[in-house]
Design a protein around this motif. Sequence first.
Motif, short mmCIF file in Angstrom:
data_model
loop_
_atom_site.label_atom_id
_atom_site.label_comp_id
_atom_site.label_asym_id
_atom_site.label_seq_id
_atom_site.Cartn_x
_atom_site.Cartn_y
_atom_site.Cartn_z
N CYS A 1 0.83 -1.21 0.00
CA CYS A 1 0.00 0.00 0.00
C CYS A 1 0.86 1.25 0.00
O CYS A 1 0.58 2.22 -0.72
CB CYS A 1 -0.91 0.00 1.22
SG CYS A 1 -2.16 -1.30 1.21
N LYS A 2 1.92 1.24 0.78
CA LYS A 2 2.81 2.41 0.88
C LYS A 2 3.57 2.63 -0.43
O LYS A 2 3.74 3.76 -0.89
CB LYS A 2 3.79 2.19 2.03
CG LYS A 2 4.79 3.31 2.23
CD LYS A 2 5.66 3.05 3.45
CE LYS A 2 6.74 4.12 3.57
NZ LYS A 2 7.55 3.94 4.80
N ALA A 3 4.01 1.56 -1.07
CA ALA A 3 4.84 1.66 -2.27
C ALA A 3 4.08 2.19 -3.47
O ALA A 3 4.68 2.68 -4.42
CB ALA A 3 5.43 0.29 -2.61
N MET A 4 2.76 2.11 -3.42
CA MET A 4 1.95 2.55 -4.55
C MET A 4 2.24 4.00 -4.92
O MET A 4 2.23 4.39 -6.08
CB MET A 4 0.47 2.37 -4.22
CG MET A 4 -0.47 2.73 -5.34
SD MET A 4 -0.27 1.65 -6.76
CE MET A 4 -1.29 2.49 -7.96
N PHE A 5 2.51 4.83 -3.90
CA PHE A 5 2.72 6.25 -4.13
C PHE A 5 4.14 6.69 -3.79
O PHE A 5 4.43 7.89 -3.78
CB PHE A 5 1.72 7.05 -3.29
CG PHE A 5 0.29 6.68 -3.58
CD1 PHE A 5 -0.35 7.15 -4.72
CD2 PHE A 5 -0.41 5.83 -2.74
CE1 PHE A 5 -1.66 6.81 -4.99
CE2 PHE A 5 -1.73 5.47 -3.01
CZ PHE A 5 -2.35 5.96 -4.15
N VAL B 1 3.72 -6.88 -9.61
CA VAL B 1 2.86 -6.09 -8.73
C VAL B 1 1.97 -5.20 -9.59
O VAL B 1 2.45 -4.50 -10.49
CB VAL B 1 3.70 -5.22 -7.77
CG1 VAL B 1 2.79 -4.31 -6.94
CG2 VAL B 1 4.55 -6.08 -6.86
N GLU B 2 0.68 -5.24 -9.31
CA GLU B 2 -0.28 -4.35 -9.96
C GLU B 2 -1.08 -3.66 -8.87
O GLU B 2 -1.67 -4.32 -8.02
CB GLU B 2 -1.21 -5.13 -10.90
CG GLU B 2 -0.50 -5.76 -12.09
CD GLU B 2 -1.46 -6.49 -13.02
OE1 GLU B 2 -2.69 -6.33 -12.82
OE2 GLU B 2 -0.99 -7.21 -13.91
N ASN B 3 -1.08 -2.32 -8.94
CA ASN B 3 -1.72 -1.52 -7.89
C ASN B 3 -1.17 -1.94 -6.53
O ASN B 3 0.02 -1.95 -6.33
CB ASN B 3 -3.25 -1.64 -7.98
CG ASN B 3 -3.78 -1.12 -9.29
OD1 ASN B 3 -3.30 -0.11 -9.80
ND2 ASN B 3 -4.77 -1.80 -9.85
N GLN B 4 -2.01 -2.36 -5.61
CA GLN B 4 -1.51 -2.79 -4.30
C GLN B 4 -1.57 -4.30 -4.13
O GLN B 4 -1.73 -4.80 -3.02
CB GLN B 4 -2.32 -2.11 -3.19
CG GLN B 4 -2.09 -0.61 -3.09
CD GLN B 4 -3.17 0.18 -3.81
OE1 GLN B 4 -3.88 -0.33 -4.67
NE2 GLN B 4 -3.30 1.45 -3.46
N LEU C 1 10.82 -6.78 -0.70
CA LEU C 1 11.20 -5.58 -1.43
C LEU C 1 10.27 -5.38 -2.62
O LEU C 1 9.87 -6.36 -3.26
CB LEU C 1 12.65 -5.68 -1.94
CG LEU C 1 13.74 -5.99 -0.92
CD1 LEU C 1 14.07 -7.48 -0.96
CD2 LEU C 1 15.00 -5.17 -1.22
N ILE C 2 9.98 -4.13 -2.92
CA ILE C 2 9.23 -3.79 -4.12
C ILE C 2 10.13 -2.90 -4.97
O ILE C 2 10.59 -1.85 -4.52
CB ILE C 2 7.91 -3.10 -3.80
CG1 ILE C 2 7.03 -4.04 -2.96
CG2 ILE C 2 7.18 -2.70 -5.08
CD1 ILE C 2 5.77 -3.42 -2.45
N ALA D 1 7.87 -7.66 -6.88
CA ALA D 1 8.03 -7.88 -5.44
C ALA D 1 8.93 -9.07 -5.21
O ALA D 1 8.78 -10.11 -5.87
CB ALA D 1 6.67 -8.11 -4.79
N TYR D 2 9.89 -8.92 -4.29
CA TYR D 2 10.84 -9.97 -3.95
C TYR D 2 10.67 -10.35 -2.48
O TYR D 2 10.70 -9.48 -1.60
CB TYR D 2 12.28 -9.48 -4.15
CG TYR D 2 12.68 -9.20 -5.57
CD1 TYR D 2 13.49 -10.08 -6.29
CD2 TYR D 2 12.26 -8.03 -6.21
CE1 TYR D 2 13.86 -9.80 -7.59
CE2 TYR D 2 12.63 -7.76 -7.52
CZ TYR D 2 13.42 -8.65 -8.21
OH TYR D 2 13.80 -8.38 -9.50
#
Length: 226
Positions: A103-107, A140-143, A187-188, A197-198
């Motif tokens: 969720c955080k990585a999205m932005f 990863v797509e979106n969250q 990790l993203i 994502a790893y």
Amino acid sequence: ELRQSEVKINTTVTAFKFGALGYETLDKVELAIIREEESNCYQLLLYRGGESAIILTSITPRFTFMVHLDYVISFTDEWKINWRICFNSQDDQTDAARQLLLCKAMFAKEEVVSTDLVIGRGREAEVGDILEVQMAVWEVENQNITTMIENTRWKKKKMEFEVGDINRFRGMTRHIVGVKKGGRIFLIVSTNNCRNAYDIEVELIRVATTATATALGRSATTAEDA
């Protein structure tokens, strides 16, 4: 009442809020990660069934959280209040940490963001060390994590790599340095308008020689600064 389509996680936890006397327990509460419709970002909600929210805070790039031993995640809300959340199992803690980062990585603007999933023990990995790991990689797509790209456990074979090798995991060195044996990190990585994502679990660390570590440290720093 929470609608299922908007909920990423909904689980029972023990919550602690930092106050004048230190961390004070709120005992058993519900924790949910939910989508905020207008902004399409996610929020962390603590609540008791049938009662109003205890805390509702947005999961933005400024949201900070940390994974600890004993199934605990700490975070700071939008009002700078510190919380500690104790989950009922390692799986529950891991699922929550992974979803918070998604969720955080999205932005987030960084090319690589990471979190611990499991805290290891012993010596921390350094540049030049050889790590034996199990690793899973997804798109990863979106969250959400979607298509699996690789999973070493399917092959029943560990992956081995040198920390700081600029030909492997470019840009990820500073996120891998410091992990301990038995540790697991998530990790993203954003590259060319896509995200992967790893999930990396460290099973063995072989210590680097001083000369190798020094040379790789210079190379990794140069590559990541480029």
